[in-house]
Motif scaffolding. Sequence first.
Motif, PDB file in Angstrom:
ATOM      1  N   SER A 140     -59.687  25.897  16.386  1.00 54.53           N
ATOM      2  CA  SER A 140     -58.518  25.386  17.164  1.00 54.53           C
ATOM      3  C   SER A 140     -58.251  26.338  18.155  1.00 54.53           C
ATOM      4  O   SER A 140     -58.120  27.532  17.848  1.00 54.53           O
ATOM      5  N   GLY A 141     -57.555  25.997  19.328  1.00 54.97           N
ATOM      6  CA  GLY A 141     -56.632  27.109  20.123  1.00 54.97           C
ATOM      7  C   GLY A 141     -55.788  27.887  19.450  1.00 54.97           C
ATOM      8  O   GLY A 141     -55.621  28.871  19.698  1.00 54.97           O
ATOM      9  N   GLY A 142     -55.003  27.166  18.839  1.00 54.33           N
ATOM     10  CA  GLY A 142     -53.819  27.690  17.909  1.00 54.33           C
ATOM     11  C   GLY A 142     -54.386  28.799  17.032  1.00 54.33           C
ATOM     12  O   GLY A 142     -54.067  29.764  16.441  1.00 54.33           O
ATOM     13  N   GLU A 143     -55.500  28.277  16.332  1.00 54.49           N
ATOM     14  CA  GLU A 143     -55.963  29.168  15.135  1.00 54.49           C
ATOM     15  C   GLU A 143     -56.854  30.263  15.555  1.00 54.49           C
ATOM     16  O   GLU A 143     -56.539  31.572  15.133  1.00 54.49           O
ATOM     17  N   LEU A 144     -57.313  29.930  16.890  1.00 49.60           N
ATOM     18  CA  LEU A 144     -58.018  31.221  17.492  1.00 49.60           C
ATOM     19  C   LEU A 144     -57.004  32.409  17.953  1.00 49.60           C
ATOM     20  O   LEU A 144     -57.269  33.490  17.658  1.00 49.60           O
ATOM     21  N   LYS A 145     -55.981  31.857  18.327  1.00 51.09           N
ATOM     22  CA  LYS A 145     -54.838  32.712  19.058  1.00 51.09           C
ATOM     23  C   LYS A 145     -54.208  33.340  17.646  1.00 51.09           C
ATOM     24  O   LYS A 145     -54.219  34.728  17.759  1.00 51.09           O
ATOM     25  N   ARG A 146     -53.992  32.903  16.658  1.00 53.89           N
ATOM     26  CA  ARG A 146     -53.525  33.751  15.420  1.00 53.89           C
ATOM     27  C   ARG A 146     -54.615  34.514  14.708  1.00 53.89           C
ATOM     28  O   ARG A 146     -54.235  35.596  14.509  1.00 53.89           O
ATOM     29  N   ALA A 147     -55.968  34.273  14.975  1.00 56.02           N
ATOM     30  CA  ALA A 147     -56.994  35.081  14.428  1.00 56.02           C
ATOM     31  C   ALA A 147     -57.059  36.239  15.451  1.00 56.02           C
ATOM     32  O   ALA A 147     -57.408  37.245  14.737  1.00 56.02           O
ATOM     33  N   GLU A 148     -56.883  36.008  16.591  1.00 57.34           N
ATOM     34  CA  GLU A 148     -56.985  37.112  17.582  1.00 57.34           C
ATOM     35  C   GLU A 148     -55.840  38.253  17.335  1.00 57.34           C
ATOM     36  O   GLU A 148     -56.237  39.180  17.273  1.00 57.34           O
ATOM     37  N   LEU A 169     -49.634  27.715  20.821  1.00 61.44           N
ATOM     38  CA  LEU A 169     -49.106  27.248  19.584  1.00 61.44           C
ATOM     39  C   LEU A 169     -48.119  26.437  19.445  1.00 61.44           C
ATOM     40  O   LEU A 169     -47.255  26.263  20.281  1.00 61.44           O
ATOM     41  N   ASP A 170     -48.239  25.314  18.187  1.00 62.82           N
ATOM     42  CA  ASP A 170     -47.176  24.424  18.189  1.00 62.82           C
ATOM     43  C   ASP A 170     -45.898  25.199  17.746  1.00 62.82           C
ATOM     44  O   ASP A 170     -45.882  26.456  17.168  1.00 62.82           O
ATOM     45  N   ALA A 171     -44.802  24.550  17.540  1.00 63.84           N
ATOM     46  CA  ALA A 171     -43.425  25.128  17.080  1.00 63.84           C
ATOM     47  C   ALA A 171     -43.716  25.627  15.625  1.00 63.84           C
ATOM     48  O   ALA A 171     -43.297  26.992  15.542  1.00 63.84           O
ATOM     49  N   GLU A 172     -44.172  25.021  14.679  1.00 62.49           N
ATOM     50  CA  GLU A 172     -44.563  25.484  13.490  1.00 62.49           C
ATOM     51  C   GLU A 172     -45.108  27.142  13.343  1.00 62.49           C
ATOM     52  O   GLU A 172     -44.755  27.973  12.684  1.00 62.49           O
ATOM     53  N   HIS A 195     -43.247  33.623  28.094  1.00 63.08           N
ATOM     54  CA  HIS A 195     -42.221  32.562  28.626  1.00 63.08           C
ATOM     55  C   HIS A 195     -41.438  32.014  27.736  1.00 63.08           C
ATOM     56  O   HIS A 195     -40.671  30.958  27.852  1.00 63.08           O
ATOM     57  N   ASP A 196     -41.623  32.713  26.423  1.00 63.26           N
ATOM     58  CA  ASP A 196     -41.062  31.776  25.037  1.00 63.26           C
ATOM     59  C   ASP A 196     -39.605  32.366  24.669  1.00 63.26           C
ATOM     60  O   ASP A 196     -39.787  33.523  24.350  1.00 63.26           O
ATOM     61  N   PRO A 197     -38.506  31.672  25.036  1.00 64.13           N
ATOM     62  CA  PRO A 197     -37.130  32.262  24.712  1.00 64.13           C
ATOM     63  C   PRO A 197     -37.028  32.878  23.401  1.00 64.13           C
ATOM     64  O   PRO A 197     -36.229  33.516  22.952  1.00 64.13           O
ATOM     65  N   ARG A 198     -37.856  32.239  22.334  1.00 62.23           N
ATOM     66  CA  ARG A 198     -37.691  32.525  20.835  1.00 62.23           C
ATOM     67  C   ARG A 198     -38.077  33.880  20.592  1.00 62.23           C
ATOM     68  O   ARG A 198     -37.736  34.423  19.604  1.00 62.23           O
ATOM     69  N   LEU A 199     -39.024  34.450  21.521  1.00 60.61           N
ATOM     70  CA  LEU A 199     -39.500  35.931  21.312  1.00 60.61           C
ATOM     71  C   LEU A 199     -38.367  36.654  21.485  1.00 60.61           C
ATOM     72  O   LEU A 199     -38.459  38.057  20.917  1.00 60.61           O
ATOM     73  N   VAL A 200     -37.139  36.697  21.945  1.00 59.85           N
ATOM     74  CA  VAL A 200     -36.102  37.237  21.900  1.00 59.85           C
ATOM     75  C   VAL A 200     -35.523  37.706  20.692  1.00 59.85           C
ATOM     76  O   VAL A 200     -35.171  39.052  20.457  1.00 59.85           O
TER      77      VAL A 200
END
Length: 235
Positions: A140-148, A169-172, A195-200
């Motif tokens: 999935s797109g999210g799995e691929l992102k984490r694998a990358e 990625l979803d919130a989790e 653009h994700d504020p949580r990365l602060v």
Amino acid sequence: MGVVEFEDVFVKYETYTGSVLALRGITFSLGEGETILVVGPSGSGKTTLLRVILGLVQPMHGTVRVFGMEPRDGKTGLEIRRRIGYLTQEGKMIPELTVWENIIFYAKGRGRKVDENRVRELARELNVEAVLNKHPNQLSGGELKRAELLMVLSDEPELLLLDEPTSMLDAENSKVVIDLLSTFKGSVPMIVTSHDPRLVEVSNRILEVTGGVVRKPEGTAPLSLKDGRPKEDDA
Ligand SMILES: Nc1ncnc2c1ncn2[C@@H]1O[C@H](COP(=O)(O)OP(=O)(O)OP(=O)(O)O)[C@@H](O)[C@H]1O
């Protein structure tokens, strides 16, 4: 000396329809163990800034130093890229290889070694252990992102450049990535665009780029974001 130093850097792209000034006088430095979060609207120059560090784009004006070297000629550019873990927005896994084979191939191509136990530990933390023997197009797109991201982290780079690490990625799973990056904070210098504020959470400083220009002078960048934007009282 910073790990990365920019002094009045301008970048111009030539296109069939004219030229685009993507960076217009960027000055900043990234110290050892520091994380900078680069924020700004789409098209403001964030990816270009990373590509200049990698020596993939040459400035038309200004000075860039990475590990004390100028990423100008091919040989220096290669040496610099070998030491950097670069997470691209589009991904760079080879479709014909499994995730695990990609990781080995990637490290080999950079003349670096992979510690299998460490990779398995990172895979567990990123929740991608189950996809190591799959091909990128089976994820999935999210799995691929984490694998990358796993591939980029696998050969212990000396500098991390992460372009939008939580997009797709979803919130989790964003939390999984942010928690993992937090463990690198302080030991591996990082530049993260998002653009994700949580990365602060993983950053020491924020560089706000607008239209190829740093909106606030170095050292006074706001440390907190609200709705993806610097808080008014910091601005
Ligand atoms: N290879 C290229 N050739 C021509 N123009 C380009 C090229 N790459 C980027 N640009 C232009 O340079 C500007 C900055 O692009 P860049 O990709 O650095 O922005 P960005 O802030 O990373 O955007 P996003 O948040 O959408 O990823 C944009 O106007 C873009 O269209």
